[in-house]
Design a protein around this motif. Structure first.
Motif, PDB file in Angstrom:
ATOM      1  N   SER A  25      31.926 -20.041 -37.495  1.00 12.14           N
ATOM      2  CA  SER A  25      32.620 -19.376 -36.400  1.00 12.14           C
ATOM      3  C   SER A  25      31.803 -18.173 -35.954  1.00 12.14           C
ATOM      4  O   SER A  25      31.031 -17.604 -36.726  1.00 12.14           O
ATOM      5  CB  SER A  25      34.025 -18.951 -36.820  1.00 12.14           C
ATOM      6  OG  SER A  25      33.964 -18.069 -37.923  1.00 12.14           O
ATOM      7  N   GLY A  26      31.964 -17.803 -34.694  1.00 12.85           N
ATOM      8  CA  GLY A  26      31.246 -16.649 -34.167  1.00 12.85           C
ATOM      9  C   GLY A  26      29.837 -16.955 -33.715  1.00 12.85           C
ATOM     10  O   GLY A  26      29.104 -16.033 -33.334  1.00 12.85           O
ATOM     11  N   GLY A  27      29.432 -18.209 -33.745  1.00 16.30           N
ATOM     12  CA  GLY A  27      28.096 -18.602 -33.313  1.00 16.30           C
ATOM     13  C   GLY A  27      27.980 -20.111 -33.303  1.00 16.30           C
ATOM     14  O   GLY A  27      28.657 -20.783 -34.091  1.00 16.30           O
ATOM     15  N   SER A  28      27.144 -20.638 -32.443  1.00 22.08           N
ATOM     16  CA  SER A  28      27.007 -22.081 -32.316  1.00 22.08           C
ATOM     17  C   SER A  28      25.891 -22.613 -33.208  1.00 22.08           C
ATOM     18  O   SER A  28      24.801 -22.040 -33.282  1.00 22.08           O
ATOM     19  CB  SER A  28      26.695 -22.455 -30.864  1.00 22.08           C
ATOM     20  OG  SER A  28      26.394 -23.822 -30.755  1.00 22.08           O
ATOM     21  N   ILE A  29      26.148 -23.741 -33.859  1.00 20.66           N
ATOM     22  CA  ILE A  29      25.133 -24.365 -34.707  1.00 20.66           C
ATOM     23  C   ILE A  29      24.045 -25.051 -33.888  1.00 20.66           C
ATOM     24  O   ILE A  29      23.065 -25.533 -34.440  1.00 20.66           O
ATOM     25  CB  ILE A  29      25.754 -25.353 -35.717  1.00 20.66           C
ATOM     26  CG1 ILE A  29      26.420 -26.513 -35.003  1.00 20.66           C
ATOM     27  CG2 ILE A  29      26.717 -24.645 -36.653  1.00 20.66           C
ATOM     28  CD1 ILE A  29      26.861 -27.634 -35.955  1.00 20.66           C
TER      29      ILE A  29
END
Length: 121
Positions: A25-29
């Motif tokens: 969460s909080g960022g895209s993989i």
């Protein structure tokens, strides 16, 4: 703030397959600057790199574990997974997911909480 949350198995018997999922969460993989790692620490030993899946989707594995390791992802859930097959007692370790990026080698800025796995008959 990026957060990594692992979910994984409890006790595992030899020859079984371990499966872990890391939810980010909080960022895209899929962000291309970053590499989504699996790392473990056997009891009394240092950290051991297992492999990664890059933001591009490319995978890379430790040569010592490559034949038994698979890392994949579900971009719709922002998750990446580890499967380690044919486990042995020496696979007993705390398993971590982490975010890494190249920096004179590798740097790791966010980690999951770690999951203890014991392989025993």
């Amino acid at each position: 703030q990026v957060q990594l949350q692992e979910s994984g198995p409890g006790p595992v018997k030899p020859s079984q397959t371990l499966s872990f999922t890391c939810t980010v969460s909080g960022g895209s993989i899929t962000t291309t600057n970053y590499f989504w790692m699996w790392i473990r620490q056997p009891p009394g030993k240092g950290l051991e790199w297992i492999g990664y899946i890059a933001g591009s989707g490319t995978t890379n594995y430790s040569p010592f574990l490559k034949s038994r390791t698979s890392i994949s992802r579900d971009t719709s859930k922002n998750q990446f997974t580890l499967q380690l097959s044919s486990v042995r007692p020496e696979d007993t370790a705390v398993y971590y997911c982490a975010r890494g990026f190249p920096s004179r080698g590798w740097a790791y800025d966010y980690w999951g909480q770690g999951t203890q796995v014991t392989v025993s008959s």
